[in-house]
Scaffold this motif. Structure first.
Motif: not given
Length: 332
Positions: A150-158, A305-325
């Protein structure tokens, strides 16, 4: 029945939100119109609250999504490569694995070609990629247990701190784009924020009725399984047992059609955009292969996936929108 009702609700919500339209999707990826992002972030933010509440109350136990790894260059390489293919397919077809179903329901011509390409993508993925093992099998359950998903685990926050930050970011982006961009002049439909809340409502219904989150790209893989189960070298072989995702997506078509038939004022007029059949078909194929490679699409990763604050989901969708742009700007 629960699956069908949830699918119908999701299809109707996508239609009311207006994010199914090819012109809305393509103009977003070309950074010309922010309707899609406003609805998308509202839906993700609303779903995050719903999912967190359901987890905290103990109604469900939904862990963050794992990374999709091909073991080529990083543990998240499947998310990156899949996101690139997904973004390219979205730009070419003006569709997503879920929105294409609403396009078909409302008779948008390019949607038929995109759906045909998506079906082919599911067949190619299951029969020509997975079965012969042409690629290292993308896995969300690698040999070693994955930690810090998760993003919160990656960042070390609650989790609570991350949720508040995520909600604030979504609200800020939505508010900024509403303030800085002109409103839509299309007749009918609902405001993208309202549309996003409707999508979050469909997510709530899915949790309450099915105790699971929404997603669409798995249905194309299911169809591929059935295709190869029926026809393999001209011989009948054993049929797969799963079909729930195909029921969900079929019901999305029904929900979108019912809304357009009985509540037309909630459906915005379709903005004209000509997408060539070949581009739509190729795009449809690419977005499904990319989605399956990444382990989810704009609904499975993007909303759920993003609603679960999943890092993999943020990464996938971020890449998809950025590359799509990037693809959209090059094509534009």
């Amino acid at each position: 029945m629960e699956t069908a009702l949830t699918g119908a609700a999701f299809g109707a919500a996508l239609t009311a939100a207006g994010v199914y339209q090819p012109a809305v999707i393509v103009s977003q990826l070309r950074l010309e119109n922010w309707h899609m992002i406003q609805a998308f972030l509202t839906a993700a933010a609303g779903s995050a609250i719903v999912v967190t509440a359901a987890n905290v109350l103990g109604y469900v136990r939904l862990p963050p999504r794992s990374f999709s790894s091909l073991n080529l260059f990083a543990r998240f390489d499947g998310n990156v490569i899949g996101g690139i293919l997904l973004g390219t397919g979205m730009t070419l077809s003006g569709a997503c694995p879920g929105t294409v179903l609403a396009q078909v329901a409302l008779g948008i011509e390019s949607g038929y070609y995109a759906l045909a390409g998506a079906v082919v993508g599911g067949i190619v993925w299951t029969g020509l990629v997975l079965q012969p093992n042409l690629l290292p099998t993308p896995s969300s359950s690698l040999s070693k247990p994955q930690t810090r998903l998760s993003m919160y685990e990656q960042l070390g926050v609650s989790r609570g701190t991350m949720l508040v930050a995520f909600e604030a970011i979504c609200a800020s982006v939505v508010a900024a784009t509403i303030y800085l961009t002109p409103p839509s002049t299309a007749k009918g439909g609902v405001h993208p924020v309202i549309g996003g809340l409707l999508i979050a409502g469909a997510q709530l219904l899915s949790i309450l009725m099915r105790k699971s989150l929404m997603g669409t790209s798995t249905s194309y893989e299911e169809f591929g399984d059935w295709f190869w189960g029926l026809f393999s070298r001209g011989k009948m072989i054993g049929l797969p047992q799963r079909y729930n995702n195909m029921v969900f997506c079929s019901s999305m078509v029904g929900g979108a059609w019912l809304l357009s038939r009985f509540a037309p004022s909630l459906v915005a007029e379709i903005a004209p955009l000509r997408i060539e059949p070949l581009a739509a078909g190729v795009g449809g194929c690419l977005m499904i292969i990319g989605s399956r490679l990444a382990g989810g699409c704009t609904s499975g990763h993007g909303i759920s996936g993003i609603s679960l604050l999943s890092t993999s989901s943020v990464l996938t969708i971020g890449v998809a929108f950025a590359w799509g742009a990037v693809v959209g700007l090059l094509m534009g």
